[in-house]
Design an enzyme around this catalytic site. Structure first.
Site, PDB file in Angstrom:
ATOM      1  N   ARG A 239       0.818  -1.214   0.000  1.00  0.00           N
ATOM      2  CA  ARG A 239       0.000   0.000   0.000  1.00  0.00           C
ATOM      3  C   ARG A 239       0.858   1.272   0.000  1.00  0.00           C
ATOM      4  O   ARG A 239       0.589   2.228  -0.722  1.00  0.00           O
ATOM      5  CB  ARG A 239      -0.905  -0.016   1.251  1.00  0.00           C
ATOM      6  CG  ARG A 239      -1.953   1.049   1.302  1.00  0.00           C
ATOM      7  CD  ARG A 239      -3.044   0.898   0.252  1.00  0.00           C
ATOM      8  NE  ARG A 239      -2.809   1.746  -0.893  1.00  0.00           N
ATOM      9  CZ  ARG A 239      -3.106   1.411  -2.134  1.00  0.00           C
ATOM     10  NH1 ARG A 239      -3.662   0.266  -2.413  1.00  0.00           N
ATOM     11  NH2 ARG A 239      -2.844   2.237  -3.134  1.00  0.00           N
TER      12      ARG A 239
ATOM     13  N   LYS B 158       2.928  25.237  -4.955  1.00  0.00           N
ATOM     14  CA  LYS B 158       1.684  24.672  -4.411  1.00  0.00           C
ATOM     15  C   LYS B 158       1.777  23.147  -4.404  1.00  0.00           C
ATOM     16  O   LYS B 158       0.987  22.453  -5.063  1.00  0.00           O
ATOM     17  CB  LYS B 158       0.488  25.153  -5.229  1.00  0.00           C
ATOM     18  CG  LYS B 158       0.325  26.670  -5.181  1.00  0.00           C
ATOM     19  CD  LYS B 158      -0.872  27.169  -5.984  1.00  0.00           C
ATOM     20  CE  LYS B 158      -0.946  28.702  -5.877  1.00  0.00           C
ATOM     21  NZ  LYS B 158      -2.070  29.270  -6.630  1.00  0.00           N
TER      22      LYS B 158
ATOM     23  N   ASP C 267       0.128  38.045 -13.669  1.00  0.00           N
ATOM     24  CA  ASP C 267      -0.814  37.314 -12.834  1.00  0.00           C
ATOM     25  C   ASP C 267      -2.253  37.556 -13.246  1.00  0.00           C
ATOM     26  O   ASP C 267      -2.742  38.700 -13.194  1.00  0.00           O
ATOM     27  CB  ASP C 267      -0.617  37.728 -11.370  1.00  0.00           C
ATOM     28  CG  ASP C 267      -1.546  36.944 -10.450  1.00  0.00           C
ATOM     29  OD1 ASP C 267      -1.659  35.723 -10.626  1.00  0.00           O
ATOM     30  OD2 ASP C 267      -2.171  37.578  -9.567  1.00  0.00           O
TER      31      ASP C 267
ATOM     32  N   LYS D 111       6.329  39.509  -4.889  1.00  0.00           N
ATOM     33  CA  LYS D 111       4.877  39.566  -5.096  1.00  0.00           C
ATOM     34  C   LYS D 111       4.311  40.886  -4.590  1.00  0.00           C
ATOM     35  O   LYS D 111       5.053  41.726  -4.067  1.00  0.00           O
ATOM     36  CB  LYS D 111       4.238  38.368  -4.398  1.00  0.00           C
ATOM     37  CG  LYS D 111       4.786  37.042  -4.949  1.00  0.00           C
ATOM     38  CD  LYS D 111       3.884  35.878  -4.626  1.00  0.00           C
ATOM     39  CE  LYS D 111       4.421  34.641  -5.366  1.00  0.00           C
ATOM     40  NZ  LYS D 111       3.643  33.447  -5.067  1.00  0.00           N
TER      41      LYS D 111
ATOM     42  N   GLU E 268       6.082  40.009  -9.760  1.00  0.00           N
ATOM     43  CA  GLU E 268       4.706  39.724 -10.184  1.00  0.00           C
ATOM     44  C   GLU E 268       3.958  41.032 -10.440  1.00  0.00           C
ATOM     45  O   GLU E 268       4.006  41.943  -9.613  1.00  0.00           O
ATOM     46  CB  GLU E 268       4.009  38.940  -9.068  1.00  0.00           C
ATOM     47  CG  GLU E 268       2.577  38.569  -9.364  1.00  0.00           C
ATOM     48  CD  GLU E 268       1.920  37.878  -8.165  1.00  0.00           C
ATOM     49  OE1 GLU E 268       2.231  36.713  -7.902  1.00  0.00           O
ATOM     50  OE2 GLU E 268       1.112  38.533  -7.480  1.00  0.00           O
TER      51      GLU E 268
END
Lengths: 281, 281, 281, 281, 281, 281
Positions: free
Chosen positions: A98, A133, A216, A165, A195
């Site tokens: 597993r 992320k 963005d 940012k 950004e």
């Protein structure tokens, strides 16, 4: 690429989590010297990733694995493909099954989804990249999976790349000030990315000497105009935000150099792979 | 429920992974004494999970967080909801933002998907449970997320429950032998579950005295017949395999006591949550 | 059964504790390439346990051990028996001797005492089990030693079994409420045990549906009556409290299924074993 | 004295061992905000040791302990004495109770047995000392317990004292050679001790300049003669081997300076202490 | 001598520090199966130390090293000497080169400086010893380097020797009280050393029964007088403070037994060693 | 900048190394509740670094420090300056004194030597940078010390910068191939640096598009010519090899942008600082 020692520790923690004091069922029903054959089967199409942790699980359990049909990260598979074959001791193979699959299915899921994005922009001069992320503790493995799927990596983490940012801009006192502070502070081997969300900001960033500009959440038209502000002077442009399989080609056609997609690592469904085990007499 | 020490270590490793030697960008653009306000916003509907690791990220970075609007695991949200508000030091909040969200979005994704399954069987006397198909190292957090979404937990791992599968049966020399060996070996506080794929096997398992029978990949009719073999004598029945949001209610209507769904933990897309940060003067 | 990785770490810590920066005496008086023969001798009777940590000590010190006469956990010995023989490098064997014996003597002490209890109830249908009154960090090893001595294990720890004691009962609002809360909360593979001290409580526990009842510190007559309240309906009964080698048979004859004895692990004197080392030329 | 960091880690491992993923019973039956009172009671006579790990268990579980009646290592107690009283949160106190007592009972057992040996030689100029026959990982705690019981410590481990035994002697080429090699190699702050079994060896050791001579398993008469070989020239004599509560005074009367007793740490039965918990409303 | 496990951990941390997620340059420019030859060259004269960590770096990177010309701690070298030769895999050798050299150059620097002090007192009956002024985490390695350079070790650390300094004296209430407290408290295998700065203090220390007296920062004449206070009664004298290569022989001629020099470990410049790598076809 | 968690661990290991089981001397001569005052004194001139680990040593020993005169990294001092003053508990301060100073003296040594190099090139547009020739495990602290001394950092390690050296060039098949492979493989935020030893190589590197060229061991004239090959097109030039305090200004005058000096970190003598402790009544 993950350091071997780091991967070993991750696998060790994964086994401690699932085995704990012991695999009661296997200990009580299977003889220690029983052998078995294992076959990794595809139950759907995709791209493989996670081969190293898969084998390492059995290695750490001393399963005495003999690989009769190896598998390679980055190879593609379709439904019913035999992906790998091996023999070894039944107890540790049943105990590790597993955990080994949990690695392989998750990472192959990332590689497979990445591959769909890469194919969607085929023929265009653009890189599909990952983001930060990622699943905590799986950064390196998931970034490798993105490469196995044909994508490219963005910076590894906060320590190996500068990406300014909106809040950094505000804290620094504007785009020009932020770029200058970053440039002055980083060592001479690092570029500076910033950004922006509007064309005006983009122009200011290019003027300020940003090496890379992240666009963005812009619409295609604005993006195209943004790219025009600096592309010929060597500025690199990255698109980000709300990119899907449906719109990624449109985004790519704006002329950006990179498109970063969070979903590659945070929302890829597990690849449908199974491990068929047959006891040997 | 994860031991606090275990969670602390997980968060520490996650921060080491993403911050490494340092967050270059923030160090160079934000003053150490700047403060900011943070707002967690929903950009879609779902159920919340991961509140503890979210705050722990900032705590470990000494962000001096003051929570002005708390959030709770298990609460539901819809698009544009303000989920939480807090203030604290800008540098650590910007540094930890991504890691904190990576935990919160993944776990809320699991809770949200679970909740959809739970709602799909509303009114029926059945438990939706997780499996061991979890992200390595996230077993306890994901199992908590399943509970936050209204689901129930299966065994935690190999050490706290006996579940005899096909290979165990073969190795032990049949269903009856496997059940007996397990029963004899486990301590007196554990029940014995066994996996079957046919009605005949199910009958054999019930005769052998299995406490719980897992019906693997059966069609509804067979499942209903299987349940009839032992339900009234106190045997518990679990359904598993190819369960989707579309067919879960049909499965539930066969009379099984539990339905275990791997997708809850291995294929839940990240919840769409964001953290809006505003610098304070 | 202890996970190999866990045992390795325990042995590593034990060696760090006793060797520290180095074994000064051996380093200064013995040549690095000297070899020796080791013989494990019994200076009293008993049952062996701790074979794995014993060898692991020398293995971690790279003693290049060649076992010419192996030993097995669970085997019995009497005074003057040669339990094992081996050869290897003299320096690491002298350095590890004490640590290896500290494991072997303590664990064989547990196995030997257990064996005396088991023999005292010979012929009766009852299990002698351990408790959680173990030496911290030796839980798994001592529980194995109990098995080597012919005993059986109770739950491993707080995570793999429910045992409701008096304070839990009071906190939950009574026996029935406590059993119900536990039943509702645990996963479907776990039974529920509850501790009672009077016959009335025992009856209430059986009515409440407890799977197992622990009879704490009852006299034989009460115990016999307690067993009668539920034995035929499948309830399991455990006796505990003030059990000694003198009274254990009397307790067993009340009809209880298990007798748990704290002394097995918290008060077993070390087995009298020695390691005779002879330098080889 | 154990370093605080080392003790913290030991307690952490002990709790991980017993609590694991969680204390199921307490989690399901006790409310998180319930408080309780705890009383440590003696059910027999002895000397206390292990106060630090006892409190640390509850501290690590965040039990919010308020000590209303403190206890001190080294204090003596008799049956029915109230040794300590405290209040705190019920959940962590119930969870930690067993682990805390496992430390306290074992270490108080060591202190109590030591105290019996110390009393047996009262009035004679001799030290009762421990050996390296300690429970692995409990070296420092058990050595502290010996001191609490009125005994004295031998060397801590292999790194902080030279003790040449028979195999070292043989390997070095005789008593004189062994003493010289050790003397030459150790730093100038360490003495050299050597083990002998006959009077002749003892004389040789004294001639060779040994600072301390360990008389192993000698009868009283030989021991007395051995002591005479060097006592007046400042040589220190230690007796060891087969020392019991019955013969320890006879051994002491031979004039040796120290008597080391392995049983203090490897065969002390747990002190009979209990923790009575009462829920507070 | 450092425990192998401790050294392995130090090297592991060193590699984690320098390699981190990966050696980007080598990964991108060198093929995984390329082999190379490595030659350790001296670019100045000195004494070698650090051979174990040097090889361990490559071993941990699985460089598959074949040593064709071994090197030994303690050997001397002059400019242009070939110190060692080996072959292995090019990727891990290039990745580990700097870390391996950082160990070897630092430790050989310590050995080389020590050797200069040792030569400066050649022919005199005095030991040059190190102090506790070592690089944190390099205590054992640097103390070994001192031995490789011909020096001797002082106590390893605070746990294996008693050295009473001025503040201890004041806290204890004078020289005699301090010596007595220490003597009473330490185990019987340890000597007691005390630091003095005047002849009067030295006399008091000798009267108090100190085994060793450290003469701190005294001029030669005072030192000579101090030595006379107890040398013939077996008291050992150590000189310390402001010892340089220029004055060390003068200090030695006062008759002290040991001269301890902090600079050996805290101010030794790195030895000038290089590693020449040649790719093999 | 070192992550706080990383520094804490380094200090913890340093204390474990020096204190081990305990500081015997202090435990036996100083009362637990004694307080003292500490004064950090300069016995020579220099620049301070290592303030954080210095305080952390006492913090980890729970010394209850009250800083009455703080000190700051980067501040300069001359002989007899009082650098800091504090009060706290005498036992932990005496125990930690040496470890705290070992950090402070070594790091201030690095800052002080760096400062001499920085002053030697005052007025010229050039950065003095460190290298990877650091003490293993002190990379981050030593790089900070370089900044405190007025220098600048080169890349942190192998993971955050590309620097192609001679063997990489040979393995890749030449300068152009190496630059191209590196450029293609690294993420878009990293520059590519390459090491050359001749003017011809330098020209080739500039043509190949290297962002930074490291001029290794060139004489001043060649260096000046090398700089001319690309400076006006934005190529950055770094000088390295055999740079001393005597020749660093000459090197700087060739027009290079950076001069990297290994000696800053591998051969800086410890700063001459002491800690004067006075017991308080």
């Amino acid at each position: 690429m993950m350091r071997p020692g780091h991967l070993r520790r991750l696998v060790k923690q994964a086994l401690r989590e699932d085995v704990g004091s012991r695999d009661i069922t296997t200990a009580l029903t299977v003889e220690p010297d029983s052998a078995c054959k294992g076959v990794v089967l595809a139950k759907g199409a995709g791209v493989l990733s996670g081969v190293m942790p898969f084998w390492m699980v059995f290695d750490q359990l001393n399963a005495d694995i003999d690989i009769t049909e190896p598998m390679a990260d980055g190879s593609t598979f379709i439904r019913d493909d035999v992906i790998a074959e091996f023999t070894g001791l039944a107890q540790p193979i049943l105990t590790g099954e597993r955990t080994a699959l949990n690695f392989l299915q998750h990472l192959s899921g990332v590689a497979s989804l990445t591959n769909q994005y890469v194919k969607a922009v085929e023929g265009l001069d653009v890189r599909i990249t990952d983001t930060r992320k990622t699943t905590p503790l799986f950064r390196a493995l998931e970034k490798d999976a993105v490469v196995h799927g044909g994508g490219r990596n963005h910076r590894q983490a906060l320590y190996d790349g500068v990406l300014i940012k909106d809040n950094h801009i505000r804290a620094a006192g504007g785009i020009a000030a932020a770029v200058e502070k970053a440039r002055e502070g980083v060592h001479h081997l690092m570029r500076v990315e910033i950004e922006v969300t509007t064309l005006a900001q983009c122009e200011e960033a290019v003027r300020a000497g940003a090496d890379v500009v992240l666009l963005d959440n812009m619409d295609s038209e604005t993006m195209r105009a943004a790219v025009a502000t600096g592309h010929e002077h060597g500025v690199v442009f990255e698109a980000s935000g709300n990119v899907t399989l449906d719109n990624v080609r449109t985004v790519a056609e704006t002329g950006v150099d990179l498109i970063s997609v969070g979903a590659l690592t945070h929302s890829a469904p597990a690849a449908d792979l199974s491990l068929e085990i047959t006891l040997l007499d």
